[in-house]
Design an enzyme around this catalytic site. Sequence first.
Site, mmCIF file in Angstrom:
data_model
loop_
_atom_site.group_PDB
_atom_site.id
_atom_site.type_symbol
_atom_site.label_atom_id
_atom_site.label_comp_id
_atom_site.label_asym_id
_atom_site.label_seq_id
_atom_site.Cartn_x
_atom_site.Cartn_y
_atom_site.Cartn_z
ATOM 1 N N GLY A 69 6.632 -83.443 -59.555
ATOM 2 C CA GLY A 69 6.759 -82.938 -60.852
ATOM 3 C C GLY A 69 5.966 -81.722 -61.109
ATOM 4 C CB SER A 70 2.639 -80.311 -59.930
ATOM 5 O OG SER A 70 2.064 -81.371 -60.597
ATOM 6 C CG ASN A 150 0.891 -86.544 -69.599
ATOM 7 O OD1 ASN A 150 1.349 -85.503 -70.438
ATOM 8 N ND2 ASN A 150 -0.353 -86.493 -68.810
ATOM 9 C CD GLN A 178 4.169 -90.150 -68.047
ATOM 10 O OE1 GLN A 178 4.616 -91.209 -68.060
ATOM 11 N NE2 GLN A 178 3.536 -89.596 -67.225
ATOM 12 C CB SER A 198 7.440 -86.783 -60.596
ATOM 13 O OG SER A 198 6.493 -87.182 -59.462
ATOM 14 C CG HIS A 200 4.424 -90.420 -58.613
ATOM 15 N ND1 HIS A 200 3.232 -90.935 -59.085
ATOM 16 C CD2 HIS A 200 4.133 -89.242 -58.445
ATOM 17 C CE1 HIS A 200 2.644 -89.888 -59.615
ATOM 18 N NE2 HIS A 200 3.164 -88.781 -59.151
ATOM 19 C CB THR A 236 11.722 -79.838 -42.557
ATOM 20 O OG1 THR A 236 11.671 -79.077 -41.679
ATOM 21 C CG2 THR A 236 12.688 -81.355 -42.223
ATOM 22 C CB CYS A 323 -11.800 -90.218 -65.387
ATOM 23 S SG CYS A 323 -10.179 -90.606 -65.874
HETATM 24 C C1 LIG Z 1 2.618 -86.930 -63.387
HETATM 25 C C2 LIG Z 1 3.073 -85.776 -64.124
HETATM 26 C C3 LIG Z 1 3.498 -84.421 -63.850
HETATM 27 C C4 LIG Z 1 3.138 -84.401 -62.230
HETATM 28 O O1 LIG Z 1 3.996 -85.061 -61.414
HETATM 29 P P1 LIG Z 1 3.606 -85.036 -59.849
HETATM 30 O O2 LIG Z 1 4.914 -85.405 -59.146
HETATM 31 O O3 LIG Z 1 2.311 -85.899 -59.817
HETATM 32 O O4 LIG Z 1 3.235 -83.331 -59.375
HETATM 33 C C5 LIG Z 1 3.753 -83.638 -64.436
HETATM 34 N N1 LIG Z 1 4.255 -83.772 -65.858
HETATM 35 C C6 LIG Z 1 3.969 -84.972 -66.178
HETATM 36 C C7 LIG Z 1 4.460 -85.212 -67.921
HETATM 37 C C8 LIG Z 1 3.391 -86.022 -65.744
HETATM 38 O O5 LIG Z 1 3.115 -87.167 -66.421
#
Ligand SMILES: *Cc1c(COP(=O)(O)O)cnc(C)c1O
Length: 396
Positions: A69-70, A150, A178, A198, A200, A236, A323
């Site tokens: 996501g980043s 988030n 999210q 993203s 995960h 890759t 945190c």
């Molecule tokens: C987790 C998150 C990201 C970052 O995604 P990553 O795959 O961990 O880099 C970006 N935006 C939101 C709103 C998120 O919750």
Amino acid sequence: MIYADNAATTQVSQTAINAMLPYLSELYGNPSSLYEFGQKAKEALEDARARVAKCLGCEAREITFTSGGSEADNQAITSAAYAGAKKGKKHIISTAFEHHAVLHTLKKLEKEGFEVTLLDVHSTGIVTAEEVAAAIRPDTALVTIMYANNEVGTIQPIKEIGAVCREKGVPFHTDAVQAAGHLHINVAEQNIDMLSLSAHKFHGPKGVGVLYARKGTRLFNLIEGGAQERGKRAGTENVPGIVAMAAALEEACANIDKNSAHQMALREKLIDGLDKIPYSELNGNRENRLPGNVNFCFEGIEGESMLLLLDDKGICASSGSACTSGSLDPSHVLLAIGRPHEVAHGSLRLSLGEDITEEQVDYLIASVTEVVTYLRNMSPFWRDLMTGKRQHVFAE
Ligand SMILES: *Cc1c(COP(=O)(O)O)cnc(C)c1O
């Protein structure tokens, strides 16, 4: 253990694991290799692209695979900014409570001479399309507003914001990390030009994501090198991760209605239970929020202490973002929705998974109530509140 931190990351589903295993073992070819063995990986990659596109309501060629996501946020925002600058447009609109992947990219662009307007998200945690329309100027290069927050889980009127941007000819990006796999998304119907997700966050593996960019959108590379991803993202491809992501997204999207009905029912029970704790308040609009998101502020509490005590009770939860950032600043999201510093420090986010049970919610309510009472009894700050030396922020 009760894992109530699904907004931070989720467990990889068995479907995703099964999908990726062959590409970690026997089918390890490089998709850029011309021989049959490499082409098998290439086929898997393109199949995943088509399946992700179908879930989002776009074309396969509009999908770029990223490291998460980043990266997708960085590339979307930087691309629109640089494309705008070429036409003399150097103004960007966003909100005050975006993820740091967005806010820090905007900070970097400000140093490069861009001007950023951060819209107020109010106590509801929701920005309106009218406010976006009012902020758009002739030199606006991009509107970037997250789909769902988030921390507080609030959902933005994406389709309406998209319509306003389309009407004014301004590209619209949304960080849907999210939302993907949890809410119905259709980029065509919702007037979205660029979108980040993203894997995960919807039971896929970490380190893989998607940037959707509507055809005709100019993308600038963050990573230079080979010609992978139509020359827009060198390196890759993470074939196992991408294949697993497509499988996880399909599974999540097919079950959105069932999952969200279950999560929302238990979310409401959890909110009602925590609301009984005196001097506490739910953060963000109650109705318009992610199915699994519960976020409370408790007066007279340190979020971090609460997390440690909940950990002792086998509960994984989160408090603001203090945190994770290693700083003592309260969450920028809670400040953006108008929480004063002293209560923003006492926040707790419980993000429920699809498999959450009623018994677990009962245990969460009992545990949080006990921990809050325990911490308040030890707190000099709380004593000041109770003796009237300090003013309460919330009603009892
Ligand atoms: C987790 C998150 C990201 C970052 O995604 P990553 O795959 O961990 O880099 C970006 N935006 C939101 C709103 C998120 O919750």
